[in-house]
Structures are given as C-alpha cells and as structure tokens.
Design a protein around this motif. Sequence first.
Motif, PDB file in Angstrom:
ATOM      1  N   SER A 197       1.914   4.483   6.172  1.00  0.00           N
ATOM      2  CA  SER A 197       2.425   4.959   4.884  1.00  0.00           C
ATOM      3  C   SER A 197       2.270   6.467   4.745  1.00  0.00           C
ATOM      4  CB  SER A 197       1.730   4.236   3.721  1.00  0.00           C
ATOM      5  OG  SER A 197       0.335   4.423   3.768  1.00  0.00           O
ATOM      6  N   VAL A 198       1.124   7.012   5.146  1.00  0.00           N
ATOM      7  CA  VAL A 198       0.934   8.459   4.993  1.00  0.00           C
ATOM      8  C   VAL A 198       1.707   9.214   6.067  1.00  0.00           C
ATOM      9  CG1 VAL A 198      -1.196   8.680   6.370  1.00  0.00           C
ATOM     10  CG2 VAL A 198      -0.765  10.250   4.460  1.00  0.00           C
TER      11      VAL A 198
ATOM     12  N   ASP B 299       8.706  -1.199   1.405  1.00  0.00           N
ATOM     13  CA  ASP B 299       9.107  -1.734   0.107  1.00  0.00           C
ATOM     14  C   ASP B 299       9.766  -0.684  -0.771  1.00  0.00           C
ATOM     15  OD1 ASP B 299       8.756  -4.069  -1.945  1.00  0.00           O
ATOM     16  OD2 ASP B 299       8.065  -2.269  -2.989  1.00  0.00           O
ATOM     17  N   THR B 300       9.207   0.539  -0.811  1.00  0.00           N
ATOM     18  CA  THR B 300       9.702   1.560  -1.729  1.00  0.00           C
ATOM     19  C   THR B 300       9.584   2.944  -1.100  1.00  0.00           C
ATOM     20  OG1 THR B 300       8.894   0.220  -3.584  1.00  0.00           O
ATOM     21  CG2 THR B 300       9.531   2.491  -4.078  1.00  0.00           C
TER      22      THR B 300
ATOM     23  N   PHE C   5       0.854  -1.190   0.000  1.00  0.00           N
ATOM     24  CA  PHE C   5       0.000   0.000   0.000  1.00  0.00           C
ATOM     25  C   PHE C   5       0.884   1.232   0.000  1.00  0.00           C
ATOM     26  CE2 PHE C   5      -2.901   3.283   1.093  1.00  0.00           C
ATOM     27  CZ  PHE C   5      -4.134   2.848   0.622  1.00  0.00           C
ATOM     28  N   THR C   6       0.524   2.211  -0.853  1.00  0.00           N
ATOM     29  CA  THR C   6       1.345   3.400  -1.071  1.00  0.00           C
ATOM     30  C   THR C   6       0.579   4.673  -0.733  1.00  0.00           C
ATOM     31  OG1 THR C   6       2.529   2.280  -2.859  1.00  0.00           O
ATOM     32  CG2 THR C   6       2.673   4.683  -2.790  1.00  0.00           C
TER      33      THR C   6
ATOM     34  N   GLU D  51       4.694  -2.748   3.027  1.00  0.00           N
ATOM     35  CA  GLU D  51       4.293  -4.136   2.775  1.00  0.00           C
ATOM     36  C   GLU D  51       3.601  -4.711   3.999  1.00  0.00           C
ATOM     37  OE1 GLU D  51       6.838  -7.209   0.648  1.00  0.00           O
ATOM     38  OE2 GLU D  51       6.872  -7.975   2.700  1.00  0.00           O
ATOM     39  N   TYR D  52       2.469  -5.372   3.761  1.00  0.00           N
ATOM     40  CA  TYR D  52       1.709  -6.059   4.808  1.00  0.00           C
ATOM     41  C   TYR D  52       1.713  -7.558   4.527  1.00  0.00           C
ATOM     42  CZ  TYR D  52      -0.367  -1.468   5.847  1.00  0.00           C
ATOM     43  OH  TYR D  52      -0.573  -0.149   6.180  1.00  0.00           O
ATOM     44  N   ASP D  53       1.705  -8.346   5.582  1.00  0.00           N
ATOM     45  CA  ASP D  53       1.522  -9.793   5.477  1.00  0.00           C
ATOM     46  C   ASP D  53       0.399 -10.171   6.418  1.00  0.00           C
ATOM     47  OD1 ASP D  53       1.681 -12.488   5.074  1.00  0.00           O
ATOM     48  OD2 ASP D  53       3.819 -12.663   5.504  1.00  0.00           O
ATOM     49  N   ASP D  54      -0.751 -10.565   5.839  1.00  0.00           N
ATOM     50  CA  ASP D  54      -1.961 -10.846   6.616  1.00  0.00           C
ATOM     51  C   ASP D  54      -2.319  -9.681   7.537  1.00  0.00           C
ATOM     52  OD1 ASP D  54      -2.425 -13.333   5.484  1.00  0.00           O
ATOM     53  OD2 ASP D  54      -1.204 -14.382   6.971  1.00  0.00           O
TER      54      ASP D  54
END
Length: 394
Positions: free
Chosen positions: A147-148, A191-192, A5-6, A181-184
């Motif tokens: 992220s934000v 990630d970026t 998610f970005t 990056e999320y896992d479950d």
Amino acid sequence: MKKLFTSESVTEGHPDKICDQVSDAVLDAILAQDPNAHVACECAAKTGFLMIFGEASGNFSVDYEAIAREVITGIGYDSDEACFNGNTCDIIVHMEEQSADIAMGVNKSLEVKTGSETDEFALIGAGDQGMMFGYANSETEELMPLSVKLAHVLAMRLTAVRKDGTLPYLRPDGKTQVTVEYDDGVITRIDTIVVSTQHSEDVTLEQLRSDILKHVVAPVVPAELIDENTKYYINPTGRFVIGGPMGDSGLTGRKIIVDTYGGHSSHGGGAFSGKDPTKVDRSGAYMARYIAKNIVASGIASECEVQLAYAIGVAEPVSVCVDTFGTGRLDAEQIAKLITEHFDMRPAAIIRKLELDKPQYRALAAYGHMGRTALGVKWEDTDKADELRRAAGC
C-alpha cells in the motif's frame, strides 16, 4: 478473513515536504564540508515566506537562503501562479550553535567516560533518548508493504507527468492514497485509489480525472490488482487550485508515517529530516530497517518489526525488541540474540556501516526513506541475509 489497509503519500510540493527537503538540503550542504558536523535544522512555511531555524556546529559555511530558494524553485514553485515563489518569498534564518550540554554526551559516550568500552565505535553517544522502529515484509521486491509502495509510486508519477509536460496544467502540491484488500493475510486486490492534485484554473474536472486515470494511475498500478469494484477518487473536493504553503502551512517532520511504512509498523515519533546521523531518530531508524530487511531476506521471517531504544549520551542501545507476527522460524528471543551478535548498533558503528556521514538526504526527503533501493542507500542492502541464514540454521 478480509481486511482493508490504507497508506498515503504526498508529492514533493506538499507544504510539509517543502520543509523536509529544505532541511535535508541544508544538512547535505553542511555534511559536504564537514562530515562530523552536528545539525538539527527545522523549517516552517506559510504564504510568501519560509523560516529556517535550529542548531548546527562544525567547520562549514553555507548560504541557507540560497539553498532554500534552489529547493523551492526546483520543486516547481517558481511563480506566483503556483501559489508559492521561491524567487521572491521571504526567507528567515535563525540557526544557532548546538547546546554544549548535548554535545558533551554525543562527542564522548558514557562508555568511554567510564572506561567500560574503548574501541572507536564506542566514542559517540546517542544524540537523544527514544525508540526507533524498523520494518520489512515480503509483499514487494523492496520488502516494503504494497500500500505504501503504490502510494509513493503514484505521487512520484504525479510529479513526473507535471515536470515532463505530459500534464502541464498540474501544480506541485498533491496527495495519494491506496487501500489494499487482504484475504487471510494474502493481497487480493486494490480496493480504493485516491489522488488529489493541485492544478491550474483553466482545466476542467472531467479532463483532470480522465488524464489522471490514463497518465498517472494506469502506468504504475498493477492491472491484475484492479477490478470492476475498485473505487477511484480523483480530486474529490472538485477543485484544488490554491495549494502549497498558501493552502496549508508546512513544517519539517510532520509526515513521519509517509516517511516510513505507511502505518504498517509502529513508530517511535521521531522525524528524520534535518538531523545529522548522531541523532538516533534518524540513524537508529535506518539501522532498524536494515536489520528487519535482512531478517526477512534471510527467510527467518516473512514479516519483521525491530525496535531499538537509546539513552542520550550512551552508545549501546538499552533494548532490542523483535516481533515477527507469527511468521518467524525462530522465536523472538532467539532472533533478538542473533541481532545483537551480528549487528553493531552503536551510533558510530551505524554511521560507518550505513555510510550516513555523506550528503544523500535531500533525495530521501520526499517519497519515503525506506524501500528506496534505486538511490543506493546502504540501509536497503541485504548483505547480512546469508550470514543470518547460516547462523539460524535456516
């Protein structure tokens, strides 16, 4: 299941944010003289000029041009080299009185006109129809999406190292972007990271990229979320000398996702800047954030989105909708009932509770309106959390 998610942010020198800041500086100046003034101030900017236009009514006298020049030069656009000069640019002002047709619904609500409600908080009707969303989750201390939050922190850091002289070759315009990056549903890594910043002619791309990683990214991004596969894109076009309104036009209200939750929540489409708090685009969104944040702080849910909807001239919201994305300890109907019992969502009550009739908005016009706990804004308080916890039996 893994998911990326970005979210993005922009610096205070971004053309749209110049306009947002001028609009909110005008609002602050007017509210300082008349807390009950009605204001809807928009700005547009392009090479060498800025236009201020809209409606304002009340007991005040402000110098629109002087306010705009102070904002523009304060951002750092004070020379031709920066591609915009607040000392010399043309300022066009076209402000009118608020429409009497709108004022008669705002100044006396439908409830007061019909006698269905008579207390002081029923007096003001909503300044427009529409729906507003508030959101909170438990990813960060501020109960904002990570992220934000990181995108804003990076944008703030870009401005800080420019203004304190750490990287004197930077110019005011810039953008940031963070992919988590999320896992479950659990955050695992960054990630970026993308940073694009305006700069002077004489800096090399190699120096800029090295300096941004060292002085902007490293000090603010949690090292434990960075790994050998994290990707960095620093000025990926290779050159960003022409910026500000010379590089792109600016307009008030064009960064509504940056202003809110970075795309993690729905959005009703209404912008904030330049609008007095009788406009529920602004006050309703702040109230929805206040409600959602208190729901999460109470432990009733770890993620919460609240939608409020209004009809112009009517004080009470026409609907309240809640979504806890499967994290709620009560169902959505029960939480909505709690909200209506513990929060007064009429515009006059919102203005009083959240202290929205005082000058405070220019500082919010860059780097987001939500999660700004350091500014002491009342919609970030969690003073209702204990009350909600007790009422819910959690």
